[in-house]
Design a protein around this motif. Sequence first.
Motif, short mmCIF file in Angstrom:
data_model
loop_
_atom_site.label_atom_id
_atom_site.label_comp_id
_atom_site.label_asym_id
_atom_site.label_seq_id
_atom_site.Cartn_x
_atom_site.Cartn_y
_atom_site.Cartn_z
N HIS A 33 -10.12 39.98 8.29
CA HIS A 33 -9.49 41.30 8.21
C HIS A 33 -8.16 41.15 7.48
O HIS A 33 -7.35 40.30 7.86
N LEU A 35 -4.71 43.23 6.67
CA LEU A 35 -3.95 44.37 7.16
C LEU A 35 -2.63 44.45 6.41
O LEU A 35 -2.12 43.43 5.93
N GLN A 37 1.32 45.96 6.88
CA GLN A 37 2.31 46.53 7.80
C GLN A 37 3.49 47.03 6.99
O GLN A 37 4.20 46.25 6.36
N GLY A 41 6.77 49.91 10.22
CA GLY A 41 6.10 49.27 11.34
C GLY A 41 4.62 49.55 11.49
O GLY A 41 3.94 48.79 12.16
N GLY A 42 4.11 50.64 10.87
CA GLY A 42 2.70 50.96 11.04
C GLY A 42 1.79 49.92 10.41
O GLY A 42 2.14 49.31 9.40
N ILE A 43 0.63 49.70 11.03
CA ILE A 43 -0.34 48.70 10.54
C ILE A 43 -1.59 49.42 10.07
O ILE A 43 -2.17 50.22 10.82
N SER A 45 -5.42 49.01 8.11
CA SER A 45 -6.50 48.12 7.70
C SER A 45 -6.75 48.27 6.21
O SER A 45 -6.89 49.38 5.69
N MET A 48 -12.16 44.56 5.54
CA MET A 48 -12.87 43.68 6.46
C MET A 48 -13.98 43.06 5.63
O MET A 48 -14.77 43.79 5.02
N ILE A 86 -1.05 40.91 6.47
CA ILE A 86 -1.48 40.09 7.60
C ILE A 86 -2.96 39.80 7.47
O ILE A 86 -3.77 40.69 7.22
N ILE A 90 -12.03 37.07 12.89
CA ILE A 90 -12.85 37.36 14.06
C ILE A 90 -13.71 36.14 14.32
O ILE A 90 -14.55 35.78 13.49
N LYS A 96 -12.54 39.42 19.43
CA LYS A 96 -11.09 39.38 19.33
C LYS A 96 -10.64 38.85 17.98
O LYS A 96 -11.34 38.07 17.34
N LEU A 97 -9.45 39.31 17.56
CA LEU A 97 -8.86 38.85 16.32
C LEU A 97 -7.82 37.77 16.60
O LEU A 97 -7.11 37.84 17.58
N PHE A 99 -4.55 36.28 14.55
CA PHE A 99 -3.74 36.74 13.44
C PHE A 99 -2.92 35.62 12.82
O PHE A 99 -2.44 34.72 13.52
N GLY A 100 -2.72 35.71 11.50
CA GLY A 100 -1.70 34.92 10.84
C GLY A 100 -0.34 35.56 11.07
O GLY A 100 -0.24 36.67 11.61
N THR A 101 0.71 34.86 10.65
CA THR A 101 2.07 35.36 10.87
C THR A 101 2.52 36.33 9.78
O THR A 101 3.59 36.90 9.88
#
Lengths: 109, 113
Positions: A33, A35, A37, A41-43, A45, A48, A86, A90, A96-97, A99-101
């Motif tokens: 995935h 993403l 940001q 602040g909103g994330i 998609s 995928m 980001i 999966i 569950k995901l 995440f990278g930093t």
Amino acid sequence: KNEVEQSPQNLTAQEGEFITINCSYSVGISALHWLQQHPGGGIVSLFMLSSGKKKHGRLIATINIQEKHSSLHITASHPRDSAVYICAVINFGNEKLTFGTGTRLTIIP
Amino acid sequence: NAGVTQTPKFRVLKTGQSMTLLCAQDMNHEYMYWYRQDPGMGLRLIHYSVGEGTTAKGEVPDGYNVSRLKKQNFLLGLESAAPSQTSVYFCASSPGGNSYEQYFGPGTRLTVT
């Protein structure tokens, strides 16, 4: 070692440049995935994908399952592309995901 | 469609106080998630739910509780807030089944003093 690693952590480029952000992972996955940001602040998609390549406008995402690697490309970059990108994977067998930093991208006019 | 909404957007708590964060989605999604985001770290899963009436622990569940009494709502509770819980909290939902694409709420910025 993190399961998901992104590079670079920070990237500054001039408007119009071709951008590449990389994501490597160490576990078997069913999908990946991308993403975005925004500074507020909103994330959101972006993509995928589980194989090959996807394109949406100026954004292209590719994945190589054998090499456990994905790239996000932005063509003709614009200051409004400035955001944190980001990568998340999966894992096989669960919903569950991981995440990278994130990669902080700044496009200068 | 409003998508995923979170209430409140900002909150300041004193150590030891309690509060509940509300997440609501109007997409009829089966799965819902609570994450926290801290500087220099990726999003970390606190708790999640794969359907109404079910919850499960994520990566960092200590100090939090959740409930999913209705399919569209997922509540995150802090019983006794600690400064270490200062963070930005994101809720997300996904359809489930073979579709794991997640849709995120706008976030709640929580400060515990």
